[in-house]
Design an enzyme around this catalytic site. Sequence first.
Site, PDB file in Angstrom:
ATOM      1  N   GLU A 124      68.947 -20.964 -41.041  1.00  0.00           N
ATOM      2  CA  GLU A 124      70.214 -21.326 -40.951  1.00  0.00           C
ATOM      3  C   GLU A 124      71.192 -19.984 -41.236  1.00  0.00           C
ATOM      4  O   GLU A 124      72.374 -20.025 -41.884  1.00  0.00           O
ATOM      5  CB  GLU A 124      70.341 -22.497 -42.029  1.00  0.00           C
ATOM      6  CG  GLU A 124      69.531 -23.740 -41.729  1.00  0.00           C
ATOM      7  CD  GLU A 124      70.065 -24.168 -40.319  1.00  0.00           C
ATOM      8  OE1 GLU A 124      71.251 -24.086 -39.729  1.00  0.00           O
ATOM      9  OE2 GLU A 124      69.215 -24.775 -39.812  1.00  0.00           O
ATOM     10  N   ASP A 220      70.121 -21.432 -31.557  1.00  0.00           N
ATOM     11  CA  ASP A 220      69.341 -22.430 -31.305  1.00  0.00           C
ATOM     12  C   ASP A 220      68.849 -22.737 -29.866  1.00  0.00           C
ATOM     13  O   ASP A 220      69.676 -22.961 -29.157  1.00  0.00           O
ATOM     14  CB  ASP A 220      69.622 -23.983 -31.782  1.00  0.00           C
ATOM     15  CG  ASP A 220      70.077 -23.846 -33.304  1.00  0.00           C
ATOM     16  OD1 ASP A 220      69.398 -22.993 -34.117  1.00  0.00           O
ATOM     17  OD2 ASP A 220      70.568 -24.890 -33.978  1.00  0.00           O
TER      18      ASP A 220
END
Length: 715
Positions: A124, A220
């Site tokens: 993250e 991602d």
Amino acid sequence: MGKIYLALAFHNHQPVGNFDWVFEEAYRRAYEPMIAALERHPGVRVALHYTGPLRDWLQTHRPDFFPRVRRLVERGQVEIMAGAYYEPILAIIPDEDKEGQIRKHMESVRADFGAEPTGFWLAERVWEPHLPISLARAGLQYTIVDDTHFKWVGLTDEDLFGYYVTEELGYPLKIFGTSKHLRYTIPWASVQEVIDWLREHAERSLPPGTPPRVAVMGDDGEKFGLWPGTDIHCWDRGWIEMFFTAIEENADWLISIPPGEYAARFPPLGRIYLPTASYDEMSEWALPPEVSAELTDLKHQLQAEGRTDLLRFIRGGFWRVFLAKYPEVNQMHKKMLWVSRKAWALPDPERRAEALDHVWAGQCNCPYWHGVFGGVYLFHIREANYQHLITAEALVDESRYGEGPWAYVERFDFDADTQEEIVIGTPDQWLLISPYLGGQILEWDRRDAALNLLNGMTRHREGYHKVLREAAVRGEIVRTGQEGRLESIHTHRVRVKELGLEERLIVDWYRRTGLIDHLMAPDTRLAAFYRAQYAEWGDFVNQPYTLFAIQTDPHPQVTLRRDGHVWDPEGPKPLRLEKRLEVFPDQPILRVSYSLTPMGLSSIHARFGVEVNWGMSGGDSEKAYTVWPDGELRPFATIEELPESDELAIVHEWWGRIVIRLSRPAAWWQFPVEAISNSEAGFERVYEGTSLTAHWLLHLTPGERWETTIEFELA
């Protein structure tokens, strides 16, 4: 014409405990197509990162996949980035766990791909300044964070076409900033728009002595097929094919390069010291709900006014605020720290390694925060982390105490709030009791199933609830799948999985745990109780109790007492409430004895209730139900006003049976606890547990003592 390097890094991850069909769908729609595309386009060179949970699944279910990736590595097309194996938020786990998880992942990279990783994928992109120590000690040379991190120390987009060097206590680390522009345009904009942007920057002159520009996009891998609508966009309509072709066709000025190779060949742009930060959206999600909504509105306003140059001066929250925003997250985190300490203390190296691997799996970041991907609201993801933590602690306790029977009681500040909690452990159960928070049970582990029985969620207020309410008023809600065009997950349109969700926005004023003591108006109805809009007359629900007595022989017993009040229309009336919890070393039983005594000169007429919020995934399925003495079955996740009884059973065909016996018959209220959560596919209603409350109508005269006993048997 000038040149520019393009460094693409694709991070591929599935959480610990995610459904097998999700892994399969992600493989089919995103992971395999990307490798096939790279095989067709040898001129496109990228970095790839696969987390441990995904690696474990791929090796079991798709054993031919990593050999294909390895061939790309061997021909110099792909660089493999390391990470912490189970993808934790690195900053919030103990240093020894940091080192262990990094070492485990690096060893897997060497074994799977025959490569020595130099780059680290930071989960993250949550950065804290102390992290270079752990990464440099592991032999890692660089990481990728967000451009947000750099902008918060005064840099602009033009300053980010390269990497910088930071250090902590003399341990250096190279840091790239991933471009938000590229994250938002790949694959959402046209291929030509992306290429034109890169060409524009390639044509700009460089100051003498400056290393060549590199544009970095790390994001991602799931956005290329798994996010809503992207499989059709990226693969059926050929966006990736066109993009990779364009990279190869423009290779005379657009040079595809893995970030590690760029960092090895070219010098840094300079030295940098970054603040605590994550990507921009995460900084919004980490704020308190009202402030989060205000910040989102402010950003939209600036964008609408064309004042995007000011956005880099606007800073959101700090990731660790999730530990304060969600008590459920803080409790899981402190459970993880507790079990980690116990596991590291094991003298047997094999048993220690087994326990630690479960601890590390329980550190997977996904249920420790919440944004647009569900996070802590995803029941099965929370449950999986708890299962690993509970299993690790059971291994430790079995090594320490043997098979049993045995029991231990410990008093200490478990959750680091400066208040003392009580821990009780036996071979069958583990309980965390908070005298300070209403004498509640915060965690109740059923060890034979590695299940936290109270793993539910409170219905929290979220900043995005305001968006849903306002969109409903304006009539600007669209059903997911009916948008009519491809949209990024960052779209401003309000998508919902079902209509009418704005009517289900309920916010709880107390945390949903176990043994919550209610003193309510006598005429309180289930409908009001369900919506948390009833008259709570007592001051017992979440107020401090005194630890009156504690003993371990012949079995653990904890007695809690509160001298509180019932605030009925006549005014405050003193009431002493005492509850004694008993746990048995050789039986899976919890016995709770209550006594209520008016301490003033007035009678008390009220409804007394004991609420337990059961948190077991699948509680809303046909596999879960309550069974009454007459054999009648009631679904466990429906709103029910159940008949008076002194016994019932909760049956969950996945997790077992819980038999509840009362010394006094009680009426019962049952309802599902459902949150309205946002996700990449839109707003949705999410089952978070079932509230079950036994309640009695009391008529007590001054000094009269009312008693009852509730026994829970884990059958």
